[in-house]
Scaffold this active site. Structure first.
Site: not given
Ligand code: TYM
Length: 326
Positions: A110, A191, A194
């Site tokens: 990022k 992966k 967005k």
């Molecule tokens: P975020 O907002 O990027 O994504 C939310 C959830 O979606 C999953 N995900 C995917 N799974 C499979 N294939 C993909 N291409 C894909 N893209 C996204 C992510 O693994 C996630 O489970 N840092 C985290 C948010 C967060 C969080 C937390 C998660 C903040 N605090 C505490 C768990 C526990 C994030 O950016 O997820």
């Protein structure tokens, strides 16, 4: 019963990776003692538009409810509504090391190419650790990309406990059997993320069925004709993973089903299955979107429930660290 916490950022459009990797499982497994959080404080670690953030926060809540999260069964809330997340982060900042944060892959990705990198972006995993630890979560259901952050959370919790006495539960990440890492349909080595970065490679939950079908039909594959998961067939492997996650069928059974059929037939079935699982979600989303005030009300109630747990944890943390209680 296991305590569960997971979160999602209100940044960018929700996509199929979010749904298959995380949200469908949240909805399936939800119960009392499960906390699902819209992490708006994480979303301000990169430049953002305040009005858009507010809008996306409500919009994301609508998607999560549309996926089947039931605010009577589990707790759904917005991170900034529970101040303890910020307070806990500061204390954990004094337990986490620069070295371990510098090793975070997501930070490297990022921050690459940015001329301004906020301290918040660097500190992002500590806020995530606070999220999880405040609720004494045993399990954190996430996609594969979050593995490293949950491992770091465990390390921070362990260090805190050994310095100040047993306080935090050590969490572990859990992943779905398939769909833990859905890849971009056009760039199969990245992966799915967005849609702004790769509109044709990302299936937005808000896409029409027609757009979804077109994107899948145009997904990059290889010059062969066998529907089989293999390291040199990343495009087909990704579509099989998607189909397996959408239908609950094993990849091996799907491979057997497609013997003698071409990529065209295969992609058509993938598109049908994906549209099939997303149809009720998309319908429900449109209904919820018409009444944002009702959704905001649910979020406020969720925050009250979350706050009761987080505040009790923080009382213990302050005392352990030696802060004078008032
Ligand atoms: P975020 O907002 O990027 O994504 C939310 C959830 O979606 C999953 N995900 C995917 N799974 C499979 N294939 C993909 N291409 C894909 N893209 C996204 C992510 O693994 C996630 O489970 N840092 C985290 C948010 C967060 C969080 C937390 C998660 C903040 N605090 C505490 C768990 C526990 C994030 O950016 O997820």
């Amino acid at each position: 019963m296991a305590r569960v916490f997971s979160g999602v950022q209100p940044s960018g459009a929700p996509h199929l990776g979010n749904y298959l990797g995380a949200w469908s499982r949240w909805a399936r497994e939800q119960s009392d003692g499960h906390f699902y959080c819209i992490v708006d404080l994480h979303a301000i670690t990169i430049p953002h538009d305040p009005a858009v953030l507010r809008e996306r926060t409500v919009d994301l809540a609508c998607w999560l409810l549309a996926c089947g999260l039931d605010p009577d069964a589990a707790t759904l809330f917005v991170q900034s509504h529970v101040r303890e997340h910020s307070e806990c982060t500061w204390i954990l900042n004094c337990v986490a090391s620069m070295g371990e944060l510098q090793r975070m892959v997501q930070f490297k990705e990022k921050s690459e190419g940015r001329d301004f990198i906020s301290v918040g972006l660097f500190d992002y995993p500590v806020l995530q650790a606070a999220d999880i630890l405040l609720y004494h979560a045993d399990e954190v259901p996430v996609g594969e990309d979050q593995r490293q952050h949950v491992e770091l959370t465990r390390d921070i919790a362990q260090r805190f406990n050994s310095r100040f006495g047993d306080t935090f539960t050590l969490p572990r990440a859990t992943f779905p059997k398939t769909g833990a890492r859905i890849m971009d349909l056009q760039h199969v080595d990245r992966k799915m993320s967005k849609s702004a970065e790769s509109p044709q490679g990302t299936i937005d939950l808000a896409d029409s069925e027609e757009a979804t079908r077109k994107k899948i039909m145009r997904a990059v594959t290889d010059s062969g004709s066998e529907v089989r998961a293999a390291p040199d067939k990343q495009g087909i492997t990704n579509l099989l993973d998607m189909l397996s996650a959408a239908t609950g069928k094993d990849v091996a059974d799907l491979e057997a089903h497609f013997v003698g059929k071409g990529y065209g037939d295969f992609k058509r079935e993938v598109a049908e299955a994906v549209n099939g699982v997303l149809r009720p979600v998309r319908d429900r989303y449109s209904e919820l979107r018409d009444d944002p005030a009702a959704v905001e009300d649910l979020l406020r109630k969720g925050a009250d429930r979350a706050r009761a747990v987080a505040a009790a944890t923080m009382d213990g943390v302050r005392a352990r660290v030696g802060l004078l209680l008032r």
